[in-house]
Design a protein around this motif. Structure first.
Motif, PDB file in Angstrom:
ATOM      1  N   VAL A  84      72.062 144.869  31.798  1.00 25.02           N
ATOM      2  CA  VAL A  84      72.639 145.948  30.983  1.00 25.02           C
ATOM      3  C   VAL A  84      72.411 147.293  31.689  1.00 25.02           C
ATOM      4  O   VAL A  84      71.281 147.618  32.066  1.00 25.02           O
ATOM      5  CB  VAL A  84      71.991 145.959  29.566  1.00 25.02           C
ATOM      6  N   PRO A  85      73.474 148.077  31.902  1.00 23.08           N
ATOM      7  CA  PRO A  85      73.317 149.371  32.578  1.00 23.08           C
ATOM      8  C   PRO A  85      72.365 150.298  31.811  1.00 23.08           C
ATOM      9  O   PRO A  85      72.305 150.252  30.573  1.00 23.08           O
ATOM     10  CB  PRO A  85      74.735 149.949  32.589  1.00 23.08           C
ATOM     11  N   THR A 113      83.187 141.891  30.440  1.00 21.28           N
ATOM     12  CA  THR A 113      81.993 142.169  31.259  1.00 21.28           C
ATOM     13  C   THR A 113      80.964 141.054  31.086  1.00 21.28           C
ATOM     14  O   THR A 113      80.402 140.543  32.072  1.00 21.28           O
ATOM     15  CB  THR A 113      81.363 143.522  30.840  1.00 21.28           C
ATOM     16  N   VAL A 114      80.725 140.678  29.863  1.00 24.33           N
ATOM     17  CA  VAL A 114      79.726 139.632  29.602  1.00 24.33           C
ATOM     18  C   VAL A 114      80.233 138.308  30.184  1.00 24.33           C
ATOM     19  O   VAL A 114      79.464 137.530  30.752  1.00 24.33           O
ATOM     20  CB  VAL A 114      79.436 139.534  28.089  1.00 24.33           C
ATOM     21  N   ASP A 158      83.102 139.487  25.655  1.00 27.45           N
ATOM     22  CA  ASP A 158      83.993 140.489  26.249  1.00 27.45           C
ATOM     23  C   ASP A 158      84.069 140.259  27.763  1.00 27.45           C
ATOM     24  O   ASP A 158      83.294 139.472  28.316  1.00 27.45           O
ATOM     25  CB  ASP A 158      83.568 141.915  25.849  1.00 27.45           C
ATOM     26  N   ASN A 170      84.067 152.498  11.500  1.00 30.18           N
ATOM     27  CA  ASN A 170      83.611 151.441  10.578  1.00 30.18           C
ATOM     28  C   ASN A 170      84.178 151.586   9.164  1.00 30.18           C
ATOM     29  O   ASN A 170      83.488 151.284   8.183  1.00 30.18           O
ATOM     30  CB  ASN A 170      82.076 151.416  10.486  1.00 30.18           C
ATOM     31  N   GLY A 184      77.872 142.414  22.959  1.00 31.18           N
ATOM     32  CA  GLY A 184      77.206 143.595  22.427  1.00 31.18           C
ATOM     33  C   GLY A 184      77.530 143.817  20.959  1.00 31.18           C
ATOM     34  O   GLY A 184      78.105 142.946  20.282  1.00 31.18           O
ATOM     35  N   GLY A 185      77.199 145.007  20.482  1.00 35.53           N
ATOM     36  CA  GLY A 185      77.369 145.324  19.068  1.00 35.53           C
ATOM     37  C   GLY A 185      78.825 145.244  18.632  1.00 35.53           C
ATOM     38  O   GLY A 185      79.111 144.860  17.488  1.00 35.53           O
ATOM     39  N   ILE A 186      79.733 145.593  19.516  1.00 40.58           N
ATOM     40  CA  ILE A 186      81.151 145.566  19.136  1.00 40.58           C
ATOM     41  C   ILE A 186      81.588 144.128  18.910  1.00 40.58           C
ATOM     42  O   ILE A 186      82.261 143.812  17.924  1.00 40.58           O
ATOM     43  CB  ILE A 186      81.998 146.285  20.213  1.00 40.58           C
ATOM     44  N   LEU A 201      79.571 138.252  33.851  1.00 46.65           N
ATOM     45  CA  LEU A 201      78.148 138.096  34.186  1.00 46.65           C
ATOM     46  C   LEU A 201      77.587 136.733  33.769  1.00 46.65           C
ATOM     47  O   LEU A 201      76.734 136.172  34.454  1.00 46.65           O
ATOM     48  CB  LEU A 201      77.334 139.199  33.504  1.00 46.65           C
ATOM     49  N   HIS A 212      77.150 154.887  20.759  1.00 52.38           N
ATOM     50  CA  HIS A 212      76.561 154.883  19.420  1.00 52.38           C
ATOM     51  C   HIS A 212      75.113 155.409  19.461  1.00 52.38           C
ATOM     52  O   HIS A 212      74.746 156.324  18.723  1.00 52.38           O
ATOM     53  CB  HIS A 212      76.620 153.467  18.840  1.00 52.38           C
ATOM     54  N   VAL A 236      71.221 147.491  21.840  1.00 53.55           N
ATOM     55  CA  VAL A 236      71.695 147.966  20.527  1.00 53.55           C
ATOM     56  C   VAL A 236      71.941 146.772  19.616  1.00 53.55           C
ATOM     57  O   VAL A 236      71.569 146.766  18.437  1.00 53.55           O
ATOM     58  CB  VAL A 236      73.004 148.790  20.674  1.00 53.55           C
TER      59      VAL A 236
END
Ligand SMILES: NC(=O)c1ccc[n+]([C@@H]2O[C@H](COP(=O)([O-])OP(=O)(O)OC[C@H]3O[C@@H](n4cnc5c(N)ncnc54)[C@H](O)[C@@H]3O)[C@@H](O)[C@H]2O)c1
Length: 383
Positions: free
Chosen positions: A173-174, A44-45, A42, A152, A104-106, A48, A268, A132
């Motif tokens: 990670v915030p 953000t990742v 994504d 889901n 992340g999880g998404i 970074l 979540h 997560v």
């Protein structure tokens, strides 16, 4: 006339491999091998880690492309899955090629669904970058996307081919996202492992405020134990068809509905935290859990930066969630309720939780969690 046997037996490795993007580190290179691959991440990742990721991938013998997808709980839909499928097609991925979830999880959820669809199923690996995802979404077999307001609703069981867990990625990670992951670890601790619960009390807050770097070694230790317990639980019932009683469903009866109603302002793990607090309170009203232990749970949730109160928790919402959970679990509620720290039981019959018990539990919930509003509003959730 004829009986087809369609069982498949699969396994996958989940490896703790710090500094996965270090050019000298072979775990990701080995997992990709000589296959063409599409790495999904994504924005953000990518911001970074995009640069070290591309440097790492450039040294591989195979053709690997990075696809940056707009991924959020709102866009976690079939549209995102199709976007990943289209990128895979553009990139010429064949049946033996690979998708990689680096996020992340998404991201892990969307990649899992896309991988299950492309050419009726291609391999994928997960490099989860949030807590997560490292202790839950990225290590399990399930992928899912939201559909017309239902969390889901669409998804698949598609085991990853490998999972690489790198706790050093958690440095960026915030804190609220780390809190969310700590909720999933607390979930496992509460139903299975009193020692892990104690460890969270000792080091949870420091881990949260140090990006999982301090105390040294504690982050890896806590993640490893949580993952081990989670996978042990899942492995007996990988496709959720053996039994519908799953301890790992603790915290997941009311949470999905709370997420939906908050329009996904509630993360979540925050919804799971509220669900755990609610369920433990119901447990006290049902005479299953001591009030002292409920207070320990609420205290630890707060220390971990998690919400313990929300105005979304109403009798109607609780009944609605129990009703849809019962429908999902073939007529049994199977509410997982801790009986002490580290042990739990199932309340199977929805009739065992009548209206007056819910009303009393919500009144108690409001009292014992009265000071919990800070975290909820602090995270931008309607309190
Ligand atoms: N499939 C499953 O079994 C399963 C289990 C649990 C949760 N889930 C799903 O996982 C999702 C939640 O996952 P999540 O909490 O990881 O959400 P997420 O993927 O949205 O990540 C949270 C935020 O952290 C950012 N981020 C990711 N890695 C980062 C890093 N290393 N440094 C800084 N920021 C980073 C992301 O850009 C995002 O803004 C939910 O949709 C939930 O339903 C699925």
């Amino acid at each position: 006339m004829y009986r087809m046997h369609c069982e498949t037996s699969r396994h996958y490795d989940v490896l703790l491999t710090p500094r996965v993007l270090d050019p000298d580190h072979g775990a990701l290179a080995e997992a990709i091998g000589s296959r063409r691959a599409l790495v999904v991440t994504d924005p953000t990742v990518d911001r970074l880690y995009g640069s070290p990721l591309i440097t790492y991938l450039a040294q591989l013998p195979s053709v690997v492309t990075v696809h940056v997808a707009d991924l959020s709980e709102h866009s976690k839909t079939m549209a995102s899955v199709i976007d990943v499928c289209a990128a895979a097609q553009r990139h010429g991925l064949g049946r033996r090629d690979l998708l990689v979830a680096f996020g992340g999880g998404i991201c892990c959820d969307v990649v899992s669904v896309a991988a299950s669809l492309i050419r009726r199923g291609i391999p994928y690996i997960c490099v989860p970058t949030t807590l997560v995802a490292q202790v839950d979404a990225g290590i399990a077999l399930k992928g899912g996307v939201n559909f017309r307001g239902t969390k889901n609703y669409l998804g698949c069981f598609a085991p990853p081919h490998r999972v690489l867990l790198d706790p050093t990625l958690l440095r960026t990670v915030p804190a609220p996202e780390l809190s969310s992951g700590l909720a999933e670890i607390l979930k496992i601790a509460l139903v299975l492992d009193a020692r892990l619960f104690d460890r969270l009390r000792q080091v949870g807050s420091e881990l949260l405020h140090s990006g999982f770097t301090s105390p040294p070694g504690a982050g890896e230790e806590v993640i490893e134990q949580s993952v081990r317990l989670m996978l042990d639980e899942l492995s007996a019932n990988c496709y959720e068809d053996a039994v519908l009683e799953r301890l790992v469903d603790f915290g997941h009866t009311f949470s999905g509905r709370l997420e939906e109603l908050s329009h996904y302002q509630l993360r979540h793990g925050e919804a799971v935290a509220l669900d755990m607090a609610l369920t433990c309170t119901l447990g006290v009203e049902l005479g299953l859990l001591a009030e002292r232990e409920l207070m320990e749970v609420i205290g630890l949730l707060r220390e971990l930066g998690l919400p313990t109160q929300s105005r979304l928790c109403t009798p109607d919402v609780l009944f609605e969630a129990m009703h849809s959970t019962t429908a999902h679990r073939d007529g049994a509620l199977n509410l997982v309720v801790p009986t002490t720290i580290g042990k739990a039981t199932f309340v199977r019959d929805p009739l065992d939780i009548p209206g007056e018990v819910v009303d009393r539990a919500l009144a108690r919930f409001a009292t014992v969690t009265a000071h919990g509003l800070i975290s909820t509003t602090g995270h931008g959730v309607p309190a």
